[in-house]
Write an enzyme that holds these catalytic residues in place. Structure first.
Site, PDB file in Angstrom:
ATOM      1  N   TYR A 188       0.844  -1.198   0.000  1.00  0.00           N
ATOM      2  CA  TYR A 188       0.000   0.000   0.000  1.00  0.00           C
ATOM      3  C   TYR A 188       0.876   1.244   0.000  1.00  0.00           C
ATOM      4  O   TYR A 188       0.664   2.164  -0.797  1.00  0.00           O
ATOM      5  CB  TYR A 188      -0.941  -0.017   1.207  1.00  0.00           C
ATOM      6  CG  TYR A 188      -1.715   1.269   1.376  1.00  0.00           C
ATOM      7  CD1 TYR A 188      -2.727   1.614   0.482  1.00  0.00           C
ATOM      8  CD2 TYR A 188      -1.426   2.157   2.408  1.00  0.00           C
ATOM      9  CE1 TYR A 188      -3.423   2.806   0.606  1.00  0.00           C
ATOM     10  CE2 TYR A 188      -2.119   3.352   2.537  1.00  0.00           C
ATOM     11  CZ  TYR A 188      -3.110   3.665   1.640  1.00  0.00           C
ATOM     12  OH  TYR A 188      -3.792   4.856   1.757  1.00  0.00           O
ATOM     13  N   GLU A 232     -11.421   6.121   4.501  1.00  0.00           N
ATOM     14  CA  GLU A 232     -10.834   6.938   5.577  1.00  0.00           C
ATOM     15  C   GLU A 232     -11.871   7.213   6.662  1.00  0.00           C
ATOM     16  O   GLU A 232     -11.560   7.202   7.848  1.00  0.00           O
ATOM     17  CB  GLU A 232     -10.247   8.248   5.033  1.00  0.00           C
ATOM     18  CG  GLU A 232      -9.021   8.065   4.158  1.00  0.00           C
ATOM     19  CD  GLU A 232      -7.785   7.525   4.872  1.00  0.00           C
ATOM     20  OE1 GLU A 232      -7.749   7.461   6.120  1.00  0.00           O
ATOM     21  OE2 GLU A 232      -6.826   7.159   4.169  1.00  0.00           O
ATOM     22  N   TRP A 253      -5.462   2.017  10.346  1.00  0.00           N
ATOM     23  CA  TRP A 253      -5.630   1.913   8.907  1.00  0.00           C
ATOM     24  C   TRP A 253      -5.524   0.459   8.441  1.00  0.00           C
ATOM     25  O   TRP A 253      -6.232   0.034   7.539  1.00  0.00           O
ATOM     26  CB  TRP A 253      -4.623   2.802   8.170  1.00  0.00           C
ATOM     27  CG  TRP A 253      -4.731   2.665   6.687  1.00  0.00           C
ATOM     28  CD1 TRP A 253      -3.790   2.198   5.838  1.00  0.00           C
ATOM     29  CD2 TRP A 253      -5.877   2.956   5.864  1.00  0.00           C
ATOM     30  NE1 TRP A 253      -4.268   2.193   4.540  1.00  0.00           N
ATOM     31  CE2 TRP A 253      -5.545   2.658   4.536  1.00  0.00           C
ATOM     32  CE3 TRP A 253      -7.148   3.452   6.128  1.00  0.00           C
ATOM     33  CZ2 TRP A 253      -6.431   2.832   3.473  1.00  0.00           C
ATOM     34  CZ3 TRP A 253      -8.035   3.618   5.062  1.00  0.00           C
ATOM     35  CH2 TRP A 253      -7.661   3.305   3.759  1.00  0.00           C
TER      36      TRP A 253
END
Length: 188
Positions: free
Chosen positions: A19, A41, A49
């Site tokens: 990522y 988000e 995350w």
């Protein structure tokens, strides 16, 4: 040769590493991808995350590929189905916010021609290049993310606080927050 990455990237986690290396901080201009990242988000609020990143494919399936044209029509039956989906975060407020945000997103597309045109105005149309020496210097929010948050909320969005907006800006390359020692700091 050893590669230096931003300190927040755990080297042993290939999902996180990929990522960081292939997505995070790269400018995104496609409306569909911008919508996806804004939703993800928002889903992250109060979580790490990696929790969301591990569920991203489940989110894509559960939310019809993040197509706002479909999502805007979700009803109580669909919300109940999503609440039973163990592959996503089953928070009713967050699920309902995806529907609300899809409607607001489509409204912005109608008013501005594209969401990309609207959202990139908060950074003057080009990425802000920061020069952080360490992850400790990186702010949780900025004046730009505060303005973005305020305007998105005014337009009907939810789960778009200034910290969420800043994380979105980092993820979509509106700001370059790779630390100066990271191999991607100078990447275009």
């Amino acid at each position: 040769m050893e590669i230096t990455r931003c300190a927040w990237v755990p080297e042993e986690d290939s999902l996180y590493r990929d990522y960081h290396d292939k997505e995070w901080g790269r400018p995104v201009h496609e409306d569909q991808k911008l919508f996806e990242m804004l939703i993800l988000e928002g889903a992250q609020a109060g979580l790490s995350w990696i929790t969301i990143l591990k569920r991203r494919e489940n989110y894509r399936k559960a939310f019809d590929g993040f197509d706002p044209n479909i999502i805007q029509h979700y009803d109580e039956k669909k919300i109940k189905t999503l609440m039973m989906n163990e592959g996503i975060i089953r928070n009713k407020r967050k699920i309902e916010s995806v529907i609300t945000n899809a409607k607001a997103f489509l409204d912005i597309q109608r008013k501005f021609g594209s969401f990309e045109h609207y959202i990139w105005q908060f950074v003057g149309g080009k990425p802000i290049i920061n020069h952080w020496k360490s992850a400790n210097e990186v702010p949780a929010q900025t004046e730009e993310s505060q303005k973005m948050s305020k305007d998105l909320k005014k337009r009907g969005f939810s789960f778009v606080g200034p910290t969420i907006c800043y994380a979105f800006m980092q993820a979509t390359g509106m700001v370059n927050d790779h630390t100066v020692d990271c191999f991607l700091y100078h990447a275009k």
